[in-house]
Design a protein around this motif. Structure first.
Motif, PDB file in Angstrom:
ATOM      1  N   ALA A  22       0.825  -1.206   0.000  1.00 14.34           N
ATOM      2  CA  ALA A  22       0.000   0.000   0.000  1.00 14.34           C
ATOM      3  C   ALA A  22       0.864   1.264   0.000  1.00 14.34           C
ATOM      4  N   SER A  23       1.985   1.233   0.727  1.00 17.71           N
ATOM      5  CA  SER A  23       2.868   2.399   0.816  1.00 17.71           C
ATOM      6  C   SER A  23       3.765   2.558  -0.406  1.00 17.71           C
ATOM      7  N   ALA A  24       4.215   1.431  -0.953  1.00 18.33           N
ATOM      8  CA  ALA A  24       5.163   1.457  -2.081  1.00 18.33           C
ATOM      9  C   ALA A  24       4.784   0.372  -3.083  1.00 18.33           C
ATOM     10  N   PRO A  25       3.694   0.576  -3.840  1.00 20.70           N
ATOM     11  CA  PRO A  25       3.239  -0.465  -4.768  1.00 20.70           C
ATOM     12  C   PRO A  25       4.252  -0.811  -5.858  1.00 20.70           C
ATOM     13  N   ASP A  26       5.149   0.113  -6.163  1.00 17.97           N
ATOM     14  CA  ASP A  26       6.195  -0.173  -7.154  1.00 17.97           C
ATOM     15  C   ASP A  26       7.397  -0.862  -6.525  1.00 17.97           C
ATOM     16  N   GLY A  27       7.415  -0.951  -5.184  1.00 18.90           N
ATOM     17  CA  GLY A  27       8.569  -1.507  -4.499  1.00 18.90           C
ATOM     18  C   GLY A  27       8.390  -2.899  -3.929  1.00 18.90           C
ATOM     19  N   PHE A  28       7.124  -3.297  -3.694  1.00 12.03           N
ATOM     20  CA  PHE A  28       6.869  -4.582  -3.040  1.00 12.03           C
ATOM     21  C   PHE A  28       5.717  -5.314  -3.699  1.00 12.03           C
ATOM     22  N   ARG A  29       5.763  -6.636  -3.604  1.00 15.04           N
ATOM     23  CA  ARG A  29       4.690  -7.514  -4.081  1.00 15.04           C
ATOM     24  C   ARG A  29       4.451  -8.586  -3.017  1.00 15.04           C
ATOM     25  N   SER A  55       6.176   1.484   8.207  1.00 17.55           N
ATOM     26  CA  SER A  55       4.801   1.060   8.494  1.00 17.55           C
ATOM     27  C   SER A  55       4.671  -0.440   8.751  1.00 17.55           C
ATOM     28  N   CYS A  56       5.710  -1.207   8.468  1.00 16.54           N
ATOM     29  CA  CYS A  56       5.634  -2.651   8.671  1.00 16.54           C
ATOM     30  C   CYS A  56       5.429  -2.943  10.162  1.00 16.54           C
ATOM     31  N   PRO A  57       4.332  -3.622  10.508  1.00 18.00           N
ATOM     32  CA  PRO A  57       4.032  -3.837  11.928  1.00 18.00           C
ATOM     33  C   PRO A  57       5.010  -4.761  12.645  1.00 18.00           C
ATOM     34  N   GLY A  67      26.248  -0.733  -1.556  1.00 17.21           N
ATOM     35  CA  GLY A  67      27.706  -0.570  -1.580  1.00 17.21           C
ATOM     36  C   GLY A  67      28.325  -0.641  -0.198  1.00 17.21           C
ATOM     37  N   SER A  68      27.787   0.112   0.767  1.00 19.30           N
ATOM     38  CA  SER A  68      28.388   0.130   2.105  1.00 19.30           C
ATOM     39  C   SER A  68      27.601  -0.701   3.108  1.00 19.30           C
ATOM     40  N   SER A  69      26.359  -1.028   2.791  1.00 21.29           N
ATOM     41  CA  SER A  69      25.443  -1.767   3.685  1.00 21.29           C
ATOM     42  C   SER A  69      25.158  -1.016   4.987  1.00 21.29           C
ATOM     43  N   GLU A  70      25.416   0.297   4.999  1.00 23.47           N
ATOM     44  CA  GLU A  70      25.087   1.112   6.168  1.00 23.47           C
ATOM     45  C   GLU A  70      23.568   1.130   6.337  1.00 23.47           C
ATOM     46  N   PRO A  71      23.075   0.903   7.559  1.00 23.24           N
ATOM     47  CA  PRO A  71      21.626   0.838   7.769  1.00 23.24           C
ATOM     48  C   PRO A  71      20.949   2.190   7.524  1.00 23.24           C
ATOM     49  N   VAL A  72      19.826   2.126   6.839  1.00 25.53           N
ATOM     50  CA  VAL A  72      18.937   3.267   6.662  1.00 25.53           C
ATOM     51  C   VAL A  72      17.743   3.090   7.595  1.00 25.53           C
ATOM     52  N   PHE A  73      17.132   1.889   7.531  1.00 25.09           N
ATOM     53  CA  PHE A  73      16.029   1.527   8.423  1.00 25.09           C
ATOM     54  C   PHE A  73      16.027   0.031   8.634  1.00 25.09           C
ATOM     55  N   PRO A  74      15.821  -0.442   9.842  1.00 26.16           N
ATOM     56  CA  PRO A  74      15.825   0.347  11.056  1.00 26.16           C
ATOM     57  C   PRO A  74      17.228   0.809  11.384  1.00 26.16           C
TER      58      PRO A  74
END
Length: 76
Positions: A22-29, A55-57, A67-74
């Motif tokens: 619902a949040s990113a229909p082009d990003g997930f299936r 939003s993932c519960p 490239g660096s695998s530095e965390p963005v989220f969480p």
């Protein structure tokens, strides 16, 4: 050029709520078992992907800088 993110879904944790789609229909299936999958393993950084992860519960979505695998989220 903007950042690229590695997009991962921990299928052992995913409960198939569909909020990511619902949040990113082009990003997930969702597959037939209602498990989430990223459309691409690596994508341009986007607010919709971050919103999906936030939003993932069950926090099954992880975003990292490509490239660096530095965390963005969480965040660590």
């Amino acid at each position: 050029m903007g950042d690229r993110w590695q997009v991962e879904v921990d299928r052992a944790v995913c409960i198939g709520s569909g909020l990511c789609v619902a949040s990113a229909p082009d990003g997930f299936r969702l597959d037939g078992a209602r498990q989430s999958h990223p459309v691409e393993d690596e994508a341009d950084a986007a607010e919709s992907l971050l919103a999906a992860a936030e939003s993932c519960p069950v926090e099954a979505i992880r975003l990292r800088l490509a490239g660096s695998s530095e965390p963005v989220f969480p965040p660590d």
